[in-house]
Design a protein around this motif. Sequence first.
Motif, PDB file in Angstrom:
ATOM      1  N   PHE A  97       0.769  -1.294   0.022  1.00  0.00           N
ATOM      2  CA  PHE A  97       0.115  -0.041   0.157  1.00  0.00           C
ATOM      3  C   PHE A  97       0.937   1.179   0.062  1.00  0.00           C
ATOM      4  CE2 PHE A  97      -3.531  -2.165   2.727  1.00  0.00           C
ATOM      5  CZ  PHE A  97      -3.906  -3.035   1.824  1.00  0.00           C
ATOM      6  N   GLU A  98       2.153   1.116  -0.310  1.00  0.00           N
ATOM      7  CA  GLU A  98       3.077   2.237  -0.245  1.00  0.00           C
ATOM      8  C   GLU A  98       2.721   3.621  -0.737  1.00  0.00           C
ATOM      9  OE1 GLU A  98       7.640   3.453  -0.685  1.00  0.00           O
ATOM     10  OE2 GLU A  98       7.071   1.158  -1.334  1.00  0.00           O
ATOM     11  N   GLY A  99       2.470   4.409   0.263  1.00  0.00           N
ATOM     12  CA  GLY A  99       2.126   5.823  -0.405  1.00  0.00           C
ATOM     13  C   GLY A  99       0.481   6.095  -0.893  1.00  0.00           C
ATOM     14  N   LYS A 100      -0.048   4.801  -0.902  1.00  0.00           N
ATOM     15  CA  LYS A 100      -1.393   4.995  -1.570  1.00  0.00           C
ATOM     16  C   LYS A 100      -2.557   5.356  -0.718  1.00  0.00           C
ATOM     17  CE  LYS A 100       0.072   1.513  -4.927  1.00  0.00           C
ATOM     18  NZ  LYS A 100       0.082   0.066  -5.289  1.00  0.00           N
ATOM     19  N   MET A 101      -2.453   5.235   0.876  1.00  0.00           N
ATOM     20  CA  MET A 101      -3.571   5.446   1.640  1.00  0.00           C
ATOM     21  C   MET A 101      -3.467   6.835   2.389  1.00  0.00           C
ATOM     22  SD  MET A 101      -5.064   2.558   1.612  1.00  0.00           S
ATOM     23  CE  MET A 101      -4.783   2.289  -0.305  1.00  0.00           C
ATOM     24  N   LYS A 102      -2.975   7.794   1.518  1.00  0.00           N
ATOM     25  CA  LYS A 102      -3.038   9.058   2.125  1.00  0.00           C
ATOM     26  C   LYS A 102      -4.428   9.472   2.277  1.00  0.00           C
ATOM     27  CE  LYS A 102      -0.679  13.454   1.324  1.00  0.00           C
ATOM     28  NZ  LYS A 102      -0.049  13.705   2.573  1.00  0.00           N
ATOM     29  N   GLY A 103      -4.595  10.146   3.909  1.00  0.00           N
ATOM     30  CA  GLY A 103      -5.806  10.753   4.238  1.00  0.00           C
ATOM     31  C   GLY A 103      -6.561   9.564   4.497  1.00  0.00           C
ATOM     32  N   LYS A 104      -6.565   8.266   4.505  1.00  0.00           N
ATOM     33  CA  LYS A 104      -7.288   7.288   4.953  1.00  0.00           C
ATOM     34  C   LYS A 104      -7.273   6.697   6.316  1.00  0.00           C
ATOM     35  CE  LYS A 104      -8.175   7.467   0.334  1.00  0.00           C
ATOM     36  NZ  LYS A 104      -8.933   8.404   0.040  1.00  0.00           N
ATOM     37  N   ILE A 105      -8.363   6.220   6.843  1.00  0.00           N
ATOM     38  CA  ILE A 105      -8.341   5.350   8.068  1.00  0.00           C
ATOM     39  C   ILE A 105      -8.421   3.998   7.643  1.00  0.00           C
ATOM     40  CG2 ILE A 105      -9.543   4.919  10.337  1.00  0.00           C
ATOM     41  CD1 ILE A 105     -10.594   7.931  10.141  1.00  0.00           C
ATOM     42  N   ILE A 106      -7.630   3.099   7.953  1.00  0.00           N
ATOM     43  CA  ILE A 106      -7.823   1.839   7.803  1.00  0.00           C
ATOM     44  C   ILE A 106      -8.066   1.051   9.099  1.00  0.00           C
ATOM     45  CG2 ILE A 106      -6.487  -0.340   7.208  1.00  0.00           C
ATOM     46  CD1 ILE A 106      -4.362   1.438   5.700  1.00  0.00           C
ATOM     47  N   HIS A 107      -9.339   0.434   9.101  1.00  0.00           N
ATOM     48  CA  HIS A 107      -9.857   0.032  10.073  1.00  0.00           C
ATOM     49  C   HIS A 107     -10.098  -1.617   9.839  1.00  0.00           C
ATOM     50  CE1 HIS A 107     -12.603  -0.334  13.522  1.00  0.00           C
ATOM     51  NE2 HIS A 107     -13.545  -0.921  12.938  1.00  0.00           N
ATOM     52  N   PHE A 108      -9.701  -2.350  10.779  1.00  0.00           N
ATOM     53  CA  PHE A 108      -9.835  -3.768  10.900  1.00  0.00           C
ATOM     54  C   PHE A 108     -11.024  -4.132  11.698  1.00  0.00           C
ATOM     55  CE2 PHE A 108      -5.482  -3.529   9.348  1.00  0.00           C
ATOM     56  CZ  PHE A 108      -5.511  -4.779   8.451  1.00  0.00           C
ATOM     57  N   SER A 109     -11.915  -5.149  11.174  1.00  0.00           N
ATOM     58  CA  SER A 109     -13.126  -5.708  12.081  1.00  0.00           C
ATOM     59  C   SER A 109     -12.273  -6.489  13.299  1.00  0.00           C
ATOM     60  CB  SER A 109     -13.814  -6.854  11.213  1.00  0.00           C
ATOM     61  OG  SER A 109     -13.392  -7.764  11.009  1.00  0.00           O
ATOM     62  N   ASN A 110     -13.117  -7.285  14.035  1.00  0.00           N
ATOM     63  CA  ASN A 110     -12.453  -8.036  15.129  1.00  0.00           C
ATOM     64  C   ASN A 110     -12.334  -9.589  14.379  1.00  0.00           C
ATOM     65  OD1 ASN A 110     -15.281  -8.768  15.421  1.00  0.00           O
ATOM     66  ND2 ASN A 110     -15.119  -9.030  17.544  1.00  0.00           N
ATOM     67  N   ALA A 111     -12.212  -9.782  13.086  1.00  0.00           N
ATOM     68  CA  ALA A 111     -12.000 -11.030  12.804  1.00  0.00           C
ATOM     69  C   ALA A 111     -10.456 -11.382  12.964  1.00  0.00           C
ATOM     70  CB  ALA A 111     -12.221 -11.146  11.362  1.00  0.00           C
ATOM     71  N   LYS A 112      -9.586 -10.510  13.323  1.00  0.00           N
ATOM     72  CA  LYS A 112      -8.241 -10.636  13.545  1.00  0.00           C
ATOM     73  C   LYS A 112      -7.789  -9.427  15.098  1.00  0.00           C
ATOM     74  CE  LYS A 112      -4.842  -8.335  11.703  1.00  0.00           C
ATOM     75  NZ  LYS A 112      -4.224  -8.718  12.862  1.00  0.00           N
ATOM     76  N   VAL A 113      -6.978  -9.835  15.646  1.00  0.00           N
ATOM     77  CA  VAL A 113      -6.337  -9.100  16.723  1.00  0.00           C
ATOM     78  C   VAL A 113      -5.614  -7.961  16.100  1.00  0.00           C
ATOM     79  CG1 VAL A 113      -4.893  -8.722  18.516  1.00  0.00           C
ATOM     80  CG2 VAL A 113      -6.710 -10.605  18.611  1.00  0.00           C
ATOM     81  N   LEU A 114      -5.628  -6.711  16.320  1.00  0.00           N
ATOM     82  CA  LEU A 114      -4.753  -5.482  16.312  1.00  0.00           C
ATOM     83  C   LEU A 114      -4.069  -5.401  17.266  1.00  0.00           C
ATOM     84  CD1 LEU A 114      -3.879  -3.794  13.747  1.00  0.00           C
ATOM     85  CD2 LEU A 114      -5.649  -2.327  14.414  1.00  0.00           C
ATOM     86  N   ASP A 115      -2.695  -5.627  17.389  1.00  0.00           N
ATOM     87  CA  ASP A 115      -1.846  -5.390  18.550  1.00  0.00           C
ATOM     88  C   ASP A 115      -0.518  -5.110  17.995  1.00  0.00           C
ATOM     89  OD1 ASP A 115      -1.026  -5.324  21.027  1.00  0.00           O
ATOM     90  OD2 ASP A 115      -0.665  -7.726  21.421  1.00  0.00           O
TER      91      ASP A 115
END
Length: 186
Positions: A97-115
């Motif tokens: 995703f290098e440089g492609k997500m400027k200004g975006k919020i990347i949100h993960f559901s709880n199908a996986k742990v974000l730690d």
Amino acid sequence: MDQDKFIFCLEGVRDVEITTATLVVKNLEQLALEQGIPSIYKSCDTIEGLVDSLSALLYHDHNFKDYEIIYLVMPGERNNICLNDYYYSFEEIAELFEGKMKGKIIHFSNAKVLDLSPEEAQYFLDITGATALSGYGEVSYKLPSFAIDKAFFSLCQEIDDVVEIVEELHQKHYALCKLLDFRLYY
């Protein structure tokens, strides 16, 4: 309310050829009907499918700037996602995703742990250009995160500052935030 922030959802599935409406699709439809928040849904079963879907949105959709939230519903473990029984680290995803997500919020559901450690999170944000990365510290198949995701998406429509969004989310839904261990890296 100015509804100019859309959701782009990518769901990891076993086989993209099977075209049944998942619970995620039904929840996004409900969100659109109840709150008027538009979304695009795509499923993927490989990392190539994930990259192709994001590239199509980035390079072919003239409204890409309107998609503030990239909503990823994918299984995995602490610091990776799993597609088609292959694990991809957050470092690998950041580089894709290098440089492609400027200004975006990347949100993960709880199908996986974000730690993530502070260093891992900062690396991801720096490489992708994303404004924030959010998700949950608890995986729960009995209690999917969509109720709190929906509240989070709604607050993203009303408030521009991610810290204010999270403060408001915790004020309105403290028990659920605590139960699922909502996290935000920015």
